[in-house]
Scaffold this active site. Sequence first.
Site, PDB file in Angstrom:
ATOM      1  N   ASP A 193       0.968  -1.348   0.113  1.00 43.13           N
ATOM      2  CA  ASP A 193      -0.188   0.068  -0.057  1.00 43.13           C
ATOM      3  C   ASP A 193       0.787   1.112   0.048  1.00 43.13           C
ATOM      4  O   ASP A 193       1.931   1.379   0.715  1.00 43.13           O
ATOM      5  CB  ASP A 193      -0.989  -0.071   0.979  1.00 43.13           C
ATOM      6  CG  ASP A 193       0.023   0.017   2.488  1.00 43.13           C
ATOM      7  OD1 ASP A 193       0.031   1.324   3.096  1.00 43.13           O
ATOM      8  OD2 ASP A 193       0.364  -1.080   3.172  1.00 43.13           O
ATOM      9  N   SER A 194       0.427   2.404  -0.771  1.00 41.03           N
ATOM     10  CA  SER A 194       1.032   3.666  -0.795  1.00 41.03           C
ATOM     11  C   SER A 194       2.718   3.504  -1.169  1.00 41.03           C
ATOM     12  O   SER A 194       2.772   2.992  -2.093  1.00 41.03           O
ATOM     13  CB  SER A 194       0.938   4.596   0.770  1.00 41.03           C
ATOM     14  OG  SER A 194       1.392   5.571   0.637  1.00 41.03           O
ATOM     15  N   ALA A 195       3.381   3.709  -0.374  1.00 40.75           N
ATOM     16  CA  ALA A 195       4.995   3.436  -0.604  1.00 40.75           C
ATOM     17  C   ALA A 195       5.190   1.919  -1.035  1.00 40.75           C
ATOM     18  O   ALA A 195       6.029   1.583  -1.656  1.00 40.75           O
ATOM     19  CB  ALA A 195       5.855   4.083   0.602  1.00 40.75           C
ATOM     20  N   LEU A 252      -2.318  -0.925  -3.273  1.00 44.33           N
ATOM     21  CA  LEU A 252      -3.385  -0.521  -2.657  1.00 44.33           C
ATOM     22  C   LEU A 252      -2.992   1.170  -2.630  1.00 44.33           C
ATOM     23  O   LEU A 252      -1.962   1.369  -2.018  1.00 44.33           O
ATOM     24  CB  LEU A 252      -3.744  -0.946  -1.283  1.00 44.33           C
ATOM     25  CG  LEU A 252      -4.831  -0.164  -0.498  1.00 44.33           C
ATOM     26  CD1 LEU A 252      -6.187  -0.059  -1.047  1.00 44.33           C
ATOM     27  CD2 LEU A 252      -4.894  -0.771   0.902  1.00 44.33           C
ATOM     28  N   HIS A 312      -7.303   7.558   1.653  1.00 46.98           N
ATOM     29  CA  HIS A 312      -5.895   7.004   1.441  1.00 46.98           C
ATOM     30  C   HIS A 312      -5.924   5.803   2.124  1.00 46.98           C
ATOM     31  O   HIS A 312      -5.960   5.761   3.450  1.00 46.98           O
ATOM     32  CB  HIS A 312      -4.903   7.838   1.563  1.00 46.98           C
ATOM     33  CG  HIS A 312      -3.471   7.347   1.362  1.00 46.98           C
ATOM     34  ND1 HIS A 312      -3.208   7.063   0.163  1.00 46.98           N
ATOM     35  CD2 HIS A 312      -2.347   7.118   1.961  1.00 46.98           C
ATOM     36  CE1 HIS A 312      -1.841   6.584   0.003  1.00 46.98           C
ATOM     37  NE2 HIS A 312      -1.428   6.616   1.406  1.00 46.98           N
TER      38      HIS A 312
END
Length: 326
Positions: free
Chosen positions: A165-167, A193, A288
């Site tokens: 997810d994200s990074a 994600l 987020h």
Amino acid sequence: MVDELNVDIRPEYPVSWQAAAINGVLRGTMKPISTLLVRNTTGMAVASRLMCLGERVPGILPGHVSVVPDGFGSCTGEWVYGGPYLDERKVVLYFHGGAYFVCSPATHRPITWRLSAAAGSPVFSLDYRQGPVHTLAESLADALQAYECLLNLGYAAKDILLAGDSAGGHLTLATLLALRDRGMPLPAAGVCLSPWTDLSESRRRVNVWSDPMLPAGRVDWLARRWTDGLDCRDPLVSPVYGDYTGIPPLMIVTGSTEVLRDEARRVALSARENGVQVTYEEWTRMPHIFPLLADVLPEGRLFFEHVSRFLDAVRDHHATAAPEAA
């Protein structure tokens, strides 16, 4: 099976009151705090310490879930078992988010135990090196080594799923591209994600005001910091610029009001142009990494049902493709 994998999905669930409340809380707390702290090394250190304090608060996991700290080679992390009767011949390699300087496998257990249950296999959540002490290249080296370690432990590449997810979504895509470029056997699929995919000099102009959690200016600032001295259009630095030819099926998920929405969408479109089967999901008004809030957010729990359907389609696709290849 191609039609089941290569789809755009915009879930039509009514936005829950919990989601509306969480968006309001994030807008009044997380977004201004990030705007204040993510400006220099000192502020980043304060943010990291705050997250460390959160990790020390015992999380409430269901009784059927178990977490086992482990390491192999120089790779450390934790095995997460989302229930009994898992297929231990398969594994999910998970990369947590946190903008490459905060969070850990412990902070992301609300995702990893549910992902284990959805995939029907254990999850190894990697504790990879992060900034500001370490570089993007070192984070990627840890991810590649963890994948190689899983192969050395006897897992077949087709039985490994990469997710993040994200990074961690950035790291998932960079790992897939690096594995392909090195000629290594590729995993069955990748799940991203709210991936952070564009660390170039491009300024974010979409959803700047509507994103309840991420301040676009601070995301741009972090991108400049992590890419200082690098070619920020290198696909391993900004996966949005990658050629995804030969990459296995992808599931890319984002919220409709995220500042990262468009770069996630660009990866989906680019990968499809390169012949990759992509399931792209855009959830209305979800913040987020909304599945991280699955303990209190109904949409966060529903997300894992979508992951199960995607993985079923991937398995059917590989089962159909194997006789054709033979």
